[in-house]
Motif scaffolding. Structure first.
Motif, short mmCIF file in Angstrom:
data_model
loop_
_atom_site.label_atom_id
_atom_site.label_comp_id
_atom_site.label_asym_id
_atom_site.label_seq_id
_atom_site.Cartn_x
_atom_site.Cartn_y
_atom_site.Cartn_z
N ALA A 95 11.97 -3.37 -10.88
CA ALA A 95 11.39 -2.01 -10.83
C ALA A 95 11.45 -1.46 -9.41
N PHE A 96 11.20 -2.31 -8.42
CA PHE A 96 11.30 -1.87 -7.03
C PHE A 96 12.72 -1.44 -6.68
N ARG A 97 13.67 -2.21 -7.12
CA ARG A 97 15.07 -1.91 -6.79
C ARG A 97 15.53 -0.60 -7.43
N GLU A 98 14.94 -0.21 -8.56
CA GLU A 98 15.28 1.06 -9.19
C GLU A 98 14.96 2.25 -8.30
N VAL A 99 13.97 2.11 -7.43
CA VAL A 99 13.59 3.21 -6.54
C VAL A 99 14.09 2.99 -5.11
N GLY A 100 14.95 2.00 -4.92
CA GLY A 100 15.53 1.77 -3.59
C GLY A 100 14.69 0.92 -2.66
N PHE A 101 13.71 0.23 -3.19
CA PHE A 101 12.87 -0.67 -2.40
C PHE A 101 13.36 -2.08 -2.64
N ASN A 102 13.81 -2.76 -1.58
CA ASN A 102 14.46 -4.06 -1.72
C ASN A 102 13.76 -5.17 -0.93
N PRO A 103 12.51 -5.50 -1.27
CA PRO A 103 11.87 -6.63 -0.60
C PRO A 103 12.43 -7.94 -1.14
N SER A 104 12.18 -9.02 -0.43
CA SER A 104 12.60 -10.33 -0.92
C SER A 104 11.73 -10.74 -2.10
N LEU A 105 12.24 -11.64 -2.90
CA LEU A 105 11.48 -12.14 -4.04
C LEU A 105 10.21 -12.85 -3.56
N SER A 106 10.28 -13.53 -2.41
CA SER A 106 9.08 -14.21 -1.91
C SER A 106 8.00 -13.20 -1.51
N LYS A 107 8.40 -12.05 -0.97
CA LYS A 107 7.41 -11.02 -0.62
C LYS A 107 6.79 -10.45 -1.88
N VAL A 108 7.61 -10.20 -2.90
CA VAL A 108 7.10 -9.69 -4.17
C VAL A 108 6.15 -10.71 -4.81
#
Length: 121
Positions: free
Chosen positions: A34-47
């Motif tokens: 869902a984050f990537r759909e809006v252009g937000f690309n944190p690492s999986l560990s941060k999520v």
């Protein structure tokens, strides 16, 4: 983000899981999508850290993107709670000085006269 803290200490309740559940998101990997759909690309560990606990800090631009991805507001994600003491009861707001009575704070004049400015060396 530096880590997680206990909700009772911070006075804030982190509702990321609740808000995500309203969008039928049940795992950190789904949240990352869902984050990537809006252009937000944190690492999986941060999520995963955001998912698993209450963050001590969140950057405002990250918070904005989280809200954009989940179609929510900051008020949906963060809920203020009264601070509690160690015995579990609510804390009353503390006075600035011990024994001070609540009320407006008034300035107190200096006893040794006004502060005089000295020229720089």
């Amino acid at each position: 983000m530096r880590g997680a803290c206990d909700e009772r200490e911070s006075g804030m309740k982190w509702n990321l899981r609740w808000v995500a559940a309203k969008r039928d998101i049940w795992r950190p990997t789904d949240l990352l999508a869902a984050f990537r759909e809006v252009g937000f690309n944190p690492s999986l560990s941060k999520v995963a850290a955001l998912w698993g606990g209450t963050p001590v800090t969140v950057r405002l631009d990250d918070l904005d993107r989280i809200c954009q991805a989940l179609h929510c507001t900051v008020a949906d994600l963060l809920e203020a709670e009264p601070l509690t003491d160690q015995q579990g009861g609510e804390q009353a707001p503390q006075a600035a000085a011990a024994g001070a009575e609540p009320g407006p704070v008034r300035p107190v004049p200096r006893k040794d006269g006004p502060r005089r400015r000295r020229p720089p060396n």
